[in-house]
Design an enzyme around this catalytic site. Structure first.
Site, short mmCIF file in Angstrom:
data_model
loop_
_atom_site.label_atom_id
_atom_site.label_comp_id
_atom_site.label_asym_id
_atom_site.label_seq_id
_atom_site.Cartn_x
_atom_site.Cartn_y
_atom_site.Cartn_z
N GLY A 288 -18.72 -7.37 11.23
CA GLY A 288 -18.30 -8.75 11.32
C GLY A 288 -18.14 -9.13 12.78
O GLY A 288 -18.78 -8.56 13.68
N ILE B 252 -15.80 -8.52 14.94
CA ILE B 252 -15.33 -7.46 15.82
C ILE B 252 -16.41 -6.40 16.02
O ILE B 252 -16.69 -5.98 17.15
CB ILE B 252 -14.03 -6.83 15.28
CG1 ILE B 252 -12.91 -7.88 15.25
CG2 ILE B 252 -13.61 -5.63 16.14
CD1 ILE B 252 -11.66 -7.42 14.52
N ARG C 83 -22.56 -3.83 4.65
CA ARG C 83 -23.20 -4.24 3.40
C ARG C 83 -24.23 -5.34 3.64
O ARG C 83 -25.28 -5.36 3.01
CB ARG C 83 -22.14 -4.71 2.39
CG ARG C 83 -21.30 -3.59 1.81
CD ARG C 83 -20.20 -4.13 0.93
NE ARG C 83 -19.25 -4.93 1.69
CZ ARG C 83 -18.21 -5.56 1.15
NH1 ARG C 83 -18.00 -5.48 -0.15
NH2 ARG C 83 -17.38 -6.24 1.91
N THR C 84 -23.91 -6.24 4.55
CA THR C 84 -24.83 -7.33 4.88
C THR C 84 -25.50 -7.04 6.21
O THR C 84 -24.82 -6.79 7.21
CB THR C 84 -24.08 -8.67 4.99
OG1 THR C 84 -23.39 -8.92 3.76
CG2 THR C 84 -25.04 -9.81 5.26
N GLU D 225 3.44 1.27 8.01
CA GLU D 225 3.73 0.73 9.34
C GLU D 225 5.10 0.08 9.35
O GLU D 225 5.43 -0.66 8.41
CB GLU D 225 2.65 -0.27 9.75
CG GLU D 225 1.26 0.36 9.87
CD GLU D 225 0.18 -0.64 10.29
OE1 GLU D 225 0.52 -1.79 10.64
OE2 GLU D 225 -1.00 -0.27 10.24
N HIS E 96 -0.41 -0.69 15.98
CA HIS E 96 -1.07 -1.89 15.46
C HIS E 96 -1.04 -3.00 16.52
O HIS E 96 -0.60 -4.13 16.26
CB HIS E 96 -0.42 -2.37 14.16
CG HIS E 96 -1.36 -3.20 13.32
ND1 HIS E 96 -1.30 -3.22 11.95
CD2 HIS E 96 -2.37 -4.05 13.65
CE1 HIS E 96 -2.22 -4.04 11.47
NE2 HIS E 96 -2.89 -4.55 12.49
N GLY F 182 -3.94 -3.64 18.43
CA GLY F 182 -5.33 -3.84 18.82
C GLY F 182 -5.65 -5.26 19.23
O GLY F 182 -6.55 -5.50 20.03
#
Length: 313
Positions: free
Chosen positions: A149, A151, A171-172, A256, A275, A277
């Site tokens: 996608g 990212i 998948r795509t 988390e 977390h 990022g």
């Protein structure tokens, strides 16, 4: 005046956008279940971080019309159930892509150079031992990107100038000039670094487990800035302890914040971040403003641009 609950940081990041649009803005630290109920049971819109939004909560919030995710992933919300309750769920696609991609490339570099191990030894006064550690050049290596996608595409573009071979599993098959599409087994078998950027769904839960780690090179590394559920955490711990794979950089986990007794803390071949990022000034502004605009679109009677469901009532 319709009430909106948003994180206090998001109100600052948007320069009080929703207040200026005429809403009663109620600022909280983190919109979790207890905070929402204590703040405004008659709330119409909520900007959500990653706290779970349980299905039983909808009946306690009769005026709710929109849950706007501050970010891309929405696995903490049952979007299909929200639709049955007449509630839009939105996200902010692409808003944090550059920040997360830069962190992924940074993590790949850290693992290639073994920078975390070297720095830790130096801080412990073991400079001689630190000097005995040799990393690798990234040029000439193979990087596998799982999930292509916003990212994943940004990661591939950033890597294109570093002399690496890029393999892509998605998948795509979106058009790209920055890598080669392969099946998952080929990617795992050939990659020196595997970086995860795939959405957390029922289909991707534990996408990587014991079988998949056994396919990877003993010298390979895993980078996960997607979601903890994409990886079988216990299988990863086993693989790292046995040196079945060389190392990992992890930003997301099953639980988390990461519990204090997690084995990951004791591993010298794991680089950990909590977390973060997408924790940059720019990504924060993009996500906050995107989510605020989605709330405004719904509450002003429009169909939100970035809807991830379609309310049925």
């Amino acid at each position: 005046m319709q009430k909106v609950i948003i994180p206090e940081v998001a109100d600052r990041q948007t320069d009080h956008y929703l207040t200026k649009r005429g809403y009663e803005v109620l600022k909280v630290d983190n919109p979790d279940e207890a905070t929402i109920l204590a703040t405004a049971p008659d709330v119409a819109g909520i900007m959500m971080f990653v706290a779970p939004f349980p299905n039983h909560l909808y009946d306690k919030l009769p005026q709710l019309k929109v849950l706007a995710r501050y970010g891309v992933g929405y696995d903490s919300i049952d979007v299909d159930y929200a639709a049955t309750k007449g509630v839009w769920v939105t996200n902010t696609p692409g808003a944090n892509a550059t920040s997360v991609a830069e962190n992924a490339v940074t993590d790949i570099m850290l693992l290639a150079k073994r920078s975390f191990e070297i720095s830790t030894l130096m801080r412990q006064g073991q400079q001689r031992a630190a000097k005995q550690i040799f990393g690798h050049e990234l040029a000439g290596s193979t990087v596998g990107i799982i999930g292509y996608g916003h990212i994943g595409q940004a990661v591939a573009k950033m890597l294109s100038g570093l002399g690496v071979k890029t393999l892509i599993y998605n998948r795509t098959k979106r058009p790209t000039e920055f890598g080669e599409y392969v099946d998952l087994e080929t990617l795992l078998q050939q990659s020196d670094f595997v970086t995860l950027h795939i959405a957390a769904t029922k289909q991707t839960e534990h996408l990587l487990g014991e079988r998949e780690f056994s396919m990877m090179k003993p010298s390979a590394s895993l980078i996960n800035l997607a979601r903890g559920s994409v990886v079988d955490e216990q299988a990863l711990i086993k693989a790292l302890n046995a040196r079945q794979i060389a190392s990992a950089a992890l930003d997301v986990f099953d639980e988390e914040p990461l519990p204090a007794d997690s084995p990951f803390y004791q591993m010298d071949n794991v680089f950990l971040t909590p977390h973060t990022g997408s924790s940059t000034v720019e990504a924060g502004q993009n996500m906050a403003m995107g989510a605020a605009k989605m709330i405004d679109e719904v509450l002003s009677g429009q169909k939100p641009e970035w809807a991830v469901n379609e309310p049925q009532v």
